[in-house]
Write a protein that holds these residues in place. Structure first.
Motif, PDB file in Angstrom:
ATOM      1  N   LEU A  30      -3.868   6.151   9.287  1.00  8.98           N
ATOM      2  CA  LEU A  30      -4.598   5.665  10.465  1.00  8.98           C
ATOM      3  C   LEU A  30      -6.069   6.020  10.337  1.00  8.98           C
ATOM      4  O   LEU A  30      -6.422   7.107   9.877  1.00  8.98           O
ATOM      5  CB  LEU A  30      -3.990   6.286  11.727  1.00  8.98           C
ATOM      6  N   LEU A  31      -6.924   5.099  10.776  1.00  8.36           N
ATOM      7  CA  LEU A  31      -8.372   5.300  10.709  1.00  8.36           C
ATOM      8  C   LEU A  31      -9.016   4.607  11.902  1.00  8.36           C
ATOM      9  O   LEU A  31      -8.558   3.543  12.324  1.00  8.36           O
ATOM     10  CB  LEU A  31      -8.920   4.714   9.401  1.00  8.36           C
ATOM     11  N   SER A  32     -10.078   5.180  12.429  1.00  4.69           N
ATOM     12  CA  SER A  32     -10.759   4.557  13.564  1.00  4.69           C
ATOM     13  C   SER A  32     -11.965   3.748  13.105  1.00  4.69           C
ATOM     14  O   SER A  32     -12.622   4.080  12.104  1.00  4.69           O
ATOM     15  CB  SER A  32     -11.207   5.619  14.576  1.00  4.69           C
ATOM     16  N   ASN A  57     -25.844   0.439   2.099  1.00  6.08           N
ATOM     17  CA  ASN A  57     -25.072  -0.805   2.225  1.00  6.08           C
ATOM     18  C   ASN A  57     -23.766  -0.507   2.936  1.00  6.08           C
ATOM     19  O   ASN A  57     -23.014   0.387   2.524  1.00  6.08           O
ATOM     20  CB  ASN A  57     -24.785  -1.407   0.849  1.00  6.08           C
ATOM     21  N   ASP A  58     -23.488  -1.274   4.003  1.00  3.26           N
ATOM     22  CA  ASP A  58     -22.277  -1.045   4.784  1.00  3.26           C
ATOM     23  C   ASP A  58     -21.012  -1.292   3.972  1.00  3.26           C
ATOM     24  O   ASP A  58     -20.998  -2.105   3.036  1.00  3.26           O
ATOM     25  CB  ASP A  58     -22.262  -1.960   6.008  1.00  3.26           C
ATOM     26  N   VAL A  59     -19.956  -0.600   4.352  1.00  7.41           N
ATOM     27  CA  VAL A  59     -18.627  -0.842   3.791  1.00  7.41           C
ATOM     28  C   VAL A  59     -17.709  -1.244   4.950  1.00  7.41           C
ATOM     29  O   VAL A  59     -17.988  -0.959   6.111  1.00  7.41           O
ATOM     30  CB  VAL A  59     -18.068   0.399   3.077  1.00  7.41           C
ATOM     31  N   THR A  60     -16.623  -1.900   4.615  1.00 11.03           N
ATOM     32  CA  THR A  60     -15.664  -2.308   5.639  1.00 11.03           C
ATOM     33  C   THR A  60     -14.459  -1.375   5.607  1.00 11.03           C
ATOM     34  O   THR A  60     -14.268  -0.588   4.668  1.00 11.03           O
ATOM     35  CB  THR A  60     -15.193  -3.752   5.408  1.00 11.03           C
ATOM     36  N   VAL A  61     -13.616  -1.519   6.613  1.00 15.06           N
ATOM     37  CA  VAL A  61     -12.420  -0.692   6.692  1.00 15.06           C
ATOM     38  C   VAL A  61     -11.486  -0.952   5.512  1.00 15.06           C
ATOM     39  O   VAL A  61     -10.681  -0.086   5.129  1.00 15.06           O
ATOM     40  CB  VAL A  61     -11.695  -0.950   8.042  1.00 15.06           C
ATOM     41  N   ALA A  62     -11.614  -2.134   4.879  1.00 14.21           N
ATOM     42  CA  ALA A  62     -10.756  -2.477   3.736  1.00 14.21           C
ATOM     43  C   ALA A  62     -10.921  -1.504   2.575  1.00 14.21           C
ATOM     44  O   ALA A  62     -10.014  -1.364   1.746  1.00 14.21           O
ATOM     45  CB  ALA A  62     -11.055  -3.905   3.269  1.00 14.21           C
ATOM     46  N   PRO A  95      -6.210   1.519   5.249  1.00 13.96           N
ATOM     47  CA  PRO A  95      -5.323   2.082   6.276  1.00 13.96           C
ATOM     48  C   PRO A  95      -4.263   1.089   6.705  1.00 13.96           C
ATOM     49  O   PRO A  95      -4.340  -0.102   6.389  1.00 13.96           O
ATOM     50  CB  PRO A  95      -6.295   2.373   7.430  1.00 13.96           C
ATOM     51  N   ASN A  96      -3.281   1.576   7.442  1.00 18.59           N
ATOM     52  CA  ASN A  96      -2.274   0.711   8.054  1.00 18.59           C
ATOM     53  C   ASN A  96      -2.609   0.392   9.500  1.00 18.59           C
ATOM     54  O   ASN A  96      -2.368  -0.708   9.972  1.00 18.59           O
ATOM     55  CB  ASN A  96      -0.893   1.374   8.011  1.00 18.59           C
ATOM     56  N   ILE A  97      -3.140   1.384  10.203  1.00 15.53           N
ATOM     57  CA  ILE A  97      -3.454   1.229  11.626  1.00 15.53           C
ATOM     58  C   ILE A  97      -4.935   1.527  11.826  1.00 15.53           C
ATOM     59  O   ILE A  97      -5.407   2.597  11.447  1.00 15.53           O
ATOM     60  CB  ILE A  97      -2.608   2.179  12.491  1.00 15.53           C
ATOM     61  N   ILE A  98      -5.664   0.557  12.415  1.00 18.88           N
ATOM     62  CA  ILE A  98      -7.080   0.760  12.726  1.00 18.88           C
ATOM     63  C   ILE A  98      -7.211   0.822  14.237  1.00 18.88           C
ATOM     64  O   ILE A  98      -6.640  -0.005  14.950  1.00 18.88           O
ATOM     65  CB  ILE A  98      -7.951  -0.371  12.145  1.00 18.88           C
ATOM     66  N   GLY A 136      -9.745   9.570   7.549  1.00 19.74           N
ATOM     67  CA  GLY A 136      -8.478   9.001   7.983  1.00 19.74           C
ATOM     68  C   GLY A 136      -7.405  10.074   8.029  1.00 19.74           C
ATOM     69  O   GLY A 136      -7.573  11.174   7.508  1.00 19.74           O
ATOM     70  N   GLN A 137      -6.306   9.746   8.678  1.00 22.16           N
ATOM     71  CA  GLN A 137      -5.227  10.706   8.874  1.00 22.16           C
ATOM     72  C   GLN A 137      -3.885  10.112   8.463  1.00 22.16           C
ATOM     73  O   GLN A 137      -3.615   8.936   8.679  1.00 22.16           O
ATOM     74  CB  GLN A 137      -5.173  11.145  10.340  1.00 22.16           C
ATOM     75  N   MET A 138      -3.038  10.972   7.887  1.00 27.10           N
ATOM     76  CA  MET A 138      -1.723  10.568   7.424  1.00 27.10           C
ATOM     77  C   MET A 138      -0.657  10.973   8.447  1.00 27.10           C
ATOM     78  O   MET A 138      -0.643  12.111   8.927  1.00 27.10           O
ATOM     79  CB  MET A 138      -1.400  11.216   6.075  1.00 27.10           C
TER      80      MET A 138
END
Length: 330
Positions: free
Chosen positions: A208-210, A223-228, A232-235, A308-310
């Motif tokens: 999980l990541l916010s 340069n920005d990065v995306t959540v991809a 993660p599985n849950i945003i 992120g958290q597991m």
């Protein structure tokens, strides 16, 4: 003994019994009160965020599939035939291949349609193959330091991957099936319970990541990065950066999950999910500037920055985009 002494002794006996009954009754009342407090009283649910995306990665290191809902099972997310990290690219001798070794693997998508799997990649024709191929051999594989099995997906798939990756070696694809012996994350990560089981993920079934944490990181990058980038599985949205670090137990819909550990990041975060190019620098270097663990946890995370958290799954059920995320207070 005269009548007066008999009456006195009888009164003393009755009085002591009454005291014992009173004490016993008091203990019972206290015990019932404690039982209600710690066992019967409902846990408090505090709203901490909202699910903004659900991502399944059927192929380890491949593109994510965004879904509106998913079954949350002990071994990971599932949507129809798609199960999170249940397909794995391997070398001929059974060793796993990920985006760390072959960065262009992140551009490969594996989806399902009509009982068939669909393999797609840049400049490649789509290849379809059956989800289940019971006549194909089972291969013994190696994922990090653990042994696990996988059903070979056939020569056509092998030729497709070998041609696409063009690395001068042969690659094969294997599929983890429910009857196969899973890996146990406790073998490599001591914080996981012995009962936990996984297929081909690095160490746990749910990550999980916010959105706020990614936004905080981008404020420090050129340069920005995306959540991809972080797979993660849950945003989660509608929370502050790194709030998820303190969510020990959470509830989403009927699903309950328990936080096991933070996600230690590696060189894979430097692979651009849009180009398949590895830089070996950002955003990993920036994360190391402000997301290293405390000294007391270095035996767990070493020099890996945490992002992120597991989680493990305490109660299964359905997750949906838009579900409220609750932190459980015991």
């Amino acid at each position: 003994m005269n009548l007066v002494e008999v009456l006195r002794n009888a009164f003393t006996f009755i009085y002591k019994k009454a005291q014992l009954w009173a004490v016993g009754g008091g203990i019972t009342v206290v015990a019932l009160g404690l039982g209600y407090k710690f066992l019967l009283r409902p846990n408090k649910l505090n709203r901490v965020g909202v699910v903004s995306q659900l991502l399944i990665h059927p192929l380890k290191s491949g593109r994510a599939v965004s879904v509106a809902l998913a079954e949350c099972q002990p071994i990971g997310l599932k949507y129809g035939e798609l199960r999170d990290r249940h397909w794995l690219v391997i070398t001929e001798d059974g060793h796993m291949v990920t985006g760390r070794q072959e960065p262009r693997l992140v551009l490969v998508s594996l989806t399902s349609e009509g009982g068939q799997m669909c393999l797609n990649g840049p400049d490649m024709e789509q290849l379809r193959f059956p989800v289940l191929q019971p006549d194909n051999p089972i291969i013994n594989c190696r994922v990090f330091s653990s042994d696990i099995q996988g059903r070979d997906c056939g020569d056509e798939v092998s030729n497709w991957l070998t041609s696409y990756l063009a690395a001068g070696k042969t690659f094969r694809l294997v599929h983890f099936e429910p009857q196969m012996k899973p890996r146990r994350p406790a073998e490599t990560e001591s914080l996981y319970p012995q009962r936990e089981k996984i297929a081909y993920p690095d160490c746990g079934p749910i990550m999980l990541l916010s959105e706020a944490s990614v936004k905080d990181l981008n404020s420090r990058l050129e340069n920005d990065v995306t959540v991809a980038r972080f797979r993660p599985n849950i945003i989660v949205s509608s929370c502050e950066a790194f709030d998820e670090d303190s969510w020990e137990d959470i509830q989403i819909g009927d699903v309950r999950m328990h936080r096991v550990m933070a996600c230690g990041r590696c060189i894979f975060t430097t692979v651009d999910p849009e180009t398949g190019v590895i830089s070996r620098k950002q955003p990993l270097e920036t994360l190391k500037n402000y997301r290293l663990c405390d000294e007391a946890e270095k035996h767990i995370y070493k020099t890996s920055p945490l992002f992120g958290q597991m989680y493990t799954v305490s109660k299964t059920g359905i997750l949906q985009v838009g579900d409220v995320v609750y932190k459980i207070s015991h």
